[in-house]
Design a protein around this motif. Structure first.
Motif, mmCIF file in Angstrom:
data_model
loop_
_atom_site.group_PDB
_atom_site.id
_atom_site.type_symbol
_atom_site.label_atom_id
_atom_site.label_comp_id
_atom_site.label_asym_id
_atom_site.label_seq_id
_atom_site.Cartn_x
_atom_site.Cartn_y
_atom_site.Cartn_z
ATOM 1 N N GLY A 1 83.123 -33.536 -20.056
ATOM 2 C CA GLY A 1 81.805 -34.146 -19.950
ATOM 3 C C GLY A 1 80.825 -33.230 -19.247
ATOM 4 N N LEU A 2 79.588 -33.654 -19.218
ATOM 5 C CA LEU A 2 78.517 -32.882 -18.612
ATOM 6 C C LEU A 2 78.343 -33.285 -17.149
ATOM 7 N N VAL A 3 78.337 -32.324 -16.272
ATOM 8 C CA VAL A 3 78.105 -32.567 -14.849
ATOM 9 C C VAL A 3 76.792 -31.889 -14.479
ATOM 10 N N THR A 4 75.872 -32.673 -13.914
ATOM 11 C CA THR A 4 74.578 -32.137 -13.500
ATOM 12 C C THR A 4 74.621 -31.859 -12.003
ATOM 13 N N TYR A 5 74.286 -30.638 -11.642
ATOM 14 C CA TYR A 5 74.258 -30.217 -10.242
ATOM 15 C C TYR A 5 72.814 -30.055 -9.792
ATOM 16 N N THR A 6 72.514 -30.535 -8.601
ATOM 17 C CA THR A 6 71.240 -30.250 -7.953
ATOM 18 C C THR A 6 71.581 -29.395 -6.734
ATOM 19 N N ILE A 7 70.990 -28.212 -6.682
ATOM 20 C CA ILE A 7 71.299 -27.246 -5.621
ATOM 21 C C ILE A 7 70.001 -26.929 -4.901
ATOM 22 N N TRP A 8 69.998 -27.040 -3.576
ATOM 23 C CA TRP A 8 68.796 -26.712 -2.827
ATOM 24 C C TRP A 8 69.150 -26.148 -1.460
ATOM 25 N N VAL A 9 68.169 -25.450 -0.892
ATOM 26 C CA VAL A 9 68.335 -24.832 0.425
ATOM 27 C C VAL A 9 67.232 -25.358 1.332
ATOM 28 N N LEU B 1 63.290 -25.049 0.912
ATOM 29 C CA LEU B 1 62.807 -23.733 0.510
ATOM 30 C C LEU B 1 62.884 -23.515 -0.995
ATOM 31 N N TYR B 2 63.958 -24.006 -1.611
ATOM 32 C CA TYR B 2 64.146 -23.753 -3.038
ATOM 33 C C TYR B 2 65.085 -24.804 -3.603
ATOM 34 N N ARG B 3 64.827 -25.229 -4.848
ATOM 35 C CA ARG B 3 65.648 -26.258 -5.502
ATOM 36 C C ARG B 3 65.884 -25.858 -6.952
ATOM 37 N N LEU B 4 67.090 -26.133 -7.431
ATOM 38 C CA LEU B 4 67.456 -25.837 -8.811
ATOM 39 C C LEU B 4 68.330 -26.964 -9.333
ATOM 40 N N GLU B 5 68.064 -27.383 -10.565
ATOM 41 C CA GLU B 5 68.922 -28.345 -11.228
ATOM 42 C C GLU B 5 69.557 -27.659 -12.419
ATOM 43 N N ALA C 1 75.381 -20.205 -5.885
ATOM 44 C CA ALA C 1 75.981 -21.527 -6.051
ATOM 45 C C ALA C 1 75.943 -21.957 -7.516
ATOM 46 N N ALA C 2 74.866 -21.662 -8.226
ATOM 47 C CA ALA C 2 74.774 -22.018 -9.640
ATOM 48 C C ALA C 2 75.802 -21.241 -10.464
ATOM 49 N N GLU C 3 76.011 -19.978 -10.132
ATOM 50 C CA GLU C 3 77.027 -19.195 -10.836
ATOM 51 C C GLU C 3 78.420 -19.738 -10.551
ATOM 52 N N ALA C 4 78.654 -20.143 -9.319
ATOM 53 C CA ALA C 4 79.951 -20.735 -8.983
ATOM 54 C C ALA C 4 80.134 -22.065 -9.710
ATOM 55 N N ALA C 5 79.063 -22.843 -9.838
ATOM 56 C CA ALA C 5 79.140 -24.114 -10.563
ATOM 57 C C ALA C 5 79.468 -23.877 -12.035
ATOM 58 N N ALA C 6 78.893 -22.830 -12.604
ATOM 59 C CA ALA C 6 79.163 -22.522 -14.009
ATOM 60 C C ALA C 6 80.609 -22.081 -14.209
ATOM 61 N N GLY C 7 81.207 -21.478 -13.211
ATOM 62 C CA GLY C 7 82.576 -20.982 -13.334
ATOM 63 C C GLY C 7 83.632 -21.945 -12.867
ATOM 64 N N ALA C 8 83.227 -23.009 -12.190
ATOM 65 C CA ALA C 8 84.209 -23.961 -11.659
ATOM 66 C C ALA C 8 84.576 -24.975 -12.730
ATOM 67 N N ASP C 9 85.829 -25.421 -12.706
ATOM 68 C CA ASP C 9 86.269 -26.404 -13.694
ATOM 69 C C ASP C 9 86.141 -27.844 -13.189
ATOM 70 N N SER C 10 85.700 -28.015 -11.935
ATOM 71 C CA SER C 10 85.474 -29.348 -11.388
ATOM 72 C C SER C 10 84.621 -29.210 -10.128
ATOM 73 N N PRO C 11 83.971 -30.287 -9.704
ATOM 74 C CA PRO C 11 83.230 -30.230 -8.441
ATOM 75 C C PRO C 11 84.119 -29.871 -7.248
ATOM 76 N N ILE D 1 74.497 -29.116 -2.267
ATOM 77 C CA ILE D 1 74.765 -29.298 -3.689
ATOM 78 C C ILE D 1 75.171 -30.748 -3.893
ATOM 79 N N SER D 2 74.570 -31.367 -4.873
ATOM 80 C CA SER D 2 75.005 -32.724 -5.232
ATOM 81 C C SER D 2 75.258 -32.757 -6.724
ATOM 82 N N TRP D 3 76.219 -33.572 -7.131
ATOM 83 C CA TRP D 3 76.496 -33.744 -8.545
ATOM 84 C C TRP D 3 76.434 -35.222 -8.845
ATOM 85 N N ASP D 4 75.980 -35.532 -10.043
ATOM 86 C CA ASP D 4 75.725 -36.935 -10.348
ATOM 87 C C ASP D 4 76.817 -37.601 -11.173
#
Length: 144
Positions: A114-122, A130-134, A54-64, A103-106
């Motif tokens: 602009g900068l989009v912050t993603y919070t990704i968790w399972v 189980l696991y969380r990544l920002e 999901a983080a790799e997809a977020a890095a490659g996506a041009d929008s949420p 996945i949530s974006w703020d």
């Protein structure tokens, strides 16, 4: 004298059986604990893989919205501020799955970027995290 020897033999045999029984019980508990640890490690590994993808997809996506299309492909629940996809034991999208990637974006990027912050968790089906990544991705303006 023979009666005492026979009695001692039975006492020693009984002690040996009790010691053997104690060893078997201890080993059974060790193997059961190892099985629980193996299952927890499997779940954590799968959670890390989902979050990493999901983080790799977020890095490659041009929008949420693009991220939602890349990951969910009509299998998840997308909102304006997040996305939820459930996965089964085979790690395939399934609404009744055992794990849920969220996945949530703020912030939505301005038209100029602009900068989009993603919070990704399972989480598990029981909502145990189980696991969380920002992570953050800069979504810049497209070049003409």
């Amino acid at each position: 004298m023979k009666k005492r020897t026979t009695m001692a033999f039975y006492v020693e045999a009984l002690l040996l059986v009790l010691a053997l029984l104690a060893v078997v019980l201890i080993l059974t508990q060790c193997f059961a604990a190892a099985e629980r640890t193996r299952e927890n490690a499997r779940q954590l590994t799968e959670a890390v893989h989902l979050v990493r993808n999901a983080a790799e997809a977020a890095a490659g996506a041009d929008s949420p919205e693009t991220l939602a299309r890349l990951l969910a492909d009509d299998a998840g629940n997308a909102t304006d501020s997040g996305l939820q996809i459930s996965y089964n034991e085979s790690m395939e999208p399934d609404p009744a799955g055992a794990m849920s990637l969220q996945i949530s974006w703020d912030k939505r990027p301005e038209p100029g970027g602009g900068l989009v912050t993603y919070t990704i968790w399972v989480t598990t089906r029981e909502n145990e995290e189980l696991y969380r990544l920002e992570t953050a991705v800069y979504l810049g303006r497209e070049k003409p």
